[in-house]
Scaffold this motif. Structure first.
Motif, PDB file in Angstrom:
ATOM      1  N   TRP A  63       0.857  -1.184   0.000  1.00  0.00           N
ATOM      2  CA  TRP A  63       0.000   0.000   0.000  1.00  0.00           C
ATOM      3  C   TRP A  63       0.894   1.234   0.000  1.00  0.00           C
ATOM      4  O   TRP A  63       2.045   1.187   0.423  1.00  0.00           O
ATOM      5  CB  TRP A  63      -0.907   0.015   1.221  1.00  0.00           C
ATOM      6  CG  TRP A  63      -1.982  -1.031   1.198  1.00  0.00           C
ATOM      7  CD1 TRP A  63      -1.820  -2.373   1.049  1.00  0.00           C
ATOM      8  CD2 TRP A  63      -3.380  -0.816   1.327  1.00  0.00           C
ATOM      9  NE1 TRP A  63      -3.032  -3.007   1.093  1.00  0.00           N
ATOM     10  CE2 TRP A  63      -4.011  -2.075   1.262  1.00  0.00           C
ATOM     11  CE3 TRP A  63      -4.173   0.311   1.509  1.00  0.00           C
ATOM     12  CZ2 TRP A  63      -5.395  -2.223   1.364  1.00  0.00           C
ATOM     13  CZ3 TRP A  63      -5.542   0.150   1.617  1.00  0.00           C
ATOM     14  CH2 TRP A  63      -6.140  -1.097   1.535  1.00  0.00           C
ATOM     15  N   VAL A  64       0.353   2.354  -0.471  1.00  0.00           N
ATOM     16  CA  VAL A  64       1.117   3.594  -0.572  1.00  0.00           C
ATOM     17  C   VAL A  64       0.457   4.670   0.273  1.00  0.00           C
ATOM     18  O   VAL A  64      -0.766   4.824   0.257  1.00  0.00           O
ATOM     19  CB  VAL A  64       1.175   4.059  -2.056  1.00  0.00           C
ATOM     20  CG1 VAL A  64       1.779   5.433  -2.186  1.00  0.00           C
ATOM     21  CG2 VAL A  64       1.941   3.050  -2.891  1.00  0.00           C
ATOM     22  N   LEU A  65       1.267   5.406   1.020  1.00  0.00           N
ATOM     23  CA  LEU A  65       0.778   6.501   1.857  1.00  0.00           C
ATOM     24  C   LEU A  65       0.683   7.783   1.042  1.00  0.00           C
ATOM     25  O   LEU A  65       1.609   8.131   0.312  1.00  0.00           O
ATOM     26  CB  LEU A  65       1.722   6.712   3.047  1.00  0.00           C
ATOM     27  CG  LEU A  65       1.401   7.873   3.974  1.00  0.00           C
ATOM     28  CD1 LEU A  65       0.102   7.591   4.738  1.00  0.00           C
ATOM     29  CD2 LEU A  65       2.540   8.111   4.944  1.00  0.00           C
ATOM     30  N   PHE A  66      -0.436   8.490   1.154  1.00  0.00           N
ATOM     31  CA  PHE A  66      -0.574   9.844   0.621  1.00  0.00           C
ATOM     32  C   PHE A  66      -1.426  10.620   1.608  1.00  0.00           C
ATOM     33  O   PHE A  66      -2.570  10.242   1.886  1.00  0.00           O
ATOM     34  CB  PHE A  66      -1.217   9.860  -0.771  1.00  0.00           C
ATOM     35  CG  PHE A  66      -1.387  11.265  -1.296  1.00  0.00           C
ATOM     36  CD1 PHE A  66      -0.316  11.939  -1.867  1.00  0.00           C
ATOM     37  CD2 PHE A  66      -2.601  11.921  -1.184  1.00  0.00           C
ATOM     38  CE1 PHE A  66      -0.453  13.238  -2.329  1.00  0.00           C
ATOM     39  CE2 PHE A  66      -2.751  13.217  -1.640  1.00  0.00           C
ATOM     40  CZ  PHE A  66      -1.679  13.875  -2.212  1.00  0.00           C
ATOM     41  N   GLU A  67      -0.877  11.684   2.154  1.00  0.00           N
ATOM     42  CA  GLU A  67      -1.541  12.525   3.148  1.00  0.00           C
ATOM     43  C   GLU A  67      -2.169  11.677   4.250  1.00  0.00           C
ATOM     44  O   GLU A  67      -1.462  11.041   4.999  1.00  0.00           O
ATOM     45  CB  GLU A  67      -2.532  13.466   2.470  1.00  0.00           C
ATOM     46  CG  GLU A  67      -1.829  14.518   1.630  1.00  0.00           C
ATOM     47  CD  GLU A  67      -2.748  15.516   0.979  1.00  0.00           C
ATOM     48  OE1 GLU A  67      -3.987  15.402   1.115  1.00  0.00           O
ATOM     49  OE2 GLU A  67      -2.224  16.432   0.315  1.00  0.00           O
TER      50      GLU A  67
END
Length: 165
Positions: A33-37
């Motif tokens: 998974w990728v973190l954004f804000e």
């Protein structure tokens, strides 16, 4: 170990990691998974209808749904995730397969809504859908995932989940 068992174990691992995302380490997302804000985004290549994809995403917790998009920067982060997740595939092989996001128009409604109930405050339509058009939105594969289009909710597509942290 067969591919089905491996997939089940991988999904189980994701389900076990999600609770760690809530309240412990805001900089960490589950593997893949990728973190954004304030959210973690996961791509799932399994092709499901929009409704089944939304139900799948909700398995990751109360704040998990098909991805909502609220800015161009957020859309770019999702597009980068999709590009890296699908780099080994020939995604142009079958034309524009698309990827489900959480935008939909409920039956009998003229308004588009996000499945997480957040405000529709940003759009990136390839063509603005008419009032009688199909009622679920997908990212356009042939546009590097930077625009979306409406399609029949019963169509089966890969999808992006978003989980709050």
């Amino acid at each position: 170990m067969g591919p089905t068992r491996t997939l089940r174990l991988g999904l189980l691992g994701c389900l076990l990691l999600v609770p760690r995302l809530h309240g412990q380490d805001p900089a960490a997302c589950a593997w893949g998974w990728v973190l954004f804000e304030d959210g973690c985004y996961g791509f799932f290549p399994r092709e499901l209808s929009w409704r089944r994809a939304e139900a799948f995403c909700q398995r990751f917790g109360m704040e998990s749904h098909l991805a909502s998009v609220h800015s161009e920067e957020e859309l770019q982060a999702i597009a980068a995730l999709l590009a890296s997740s699908r780099s080994g595939e020939d995604s142009q092989e079958d034309g524009d397969e698309g990827v489900w996001i959480g935008l939909h128009r409920p039956l009998g409604s003229r308004r588009w809504l996000w499945s997480d109930s957040s405000e529709v405050d940003y759009s990136s339509w390839h063509r603005q859908p008419g009032p009688r058009r199909r009622a679920c939105a997908a990212l356009r594969d042939t546009a590097d995932f930077m625009t979306w289009y409406s399609d029949a909710c019963a169509d089966r597509k890969p999808f992006v989940c978003k989980s709050g942290i």
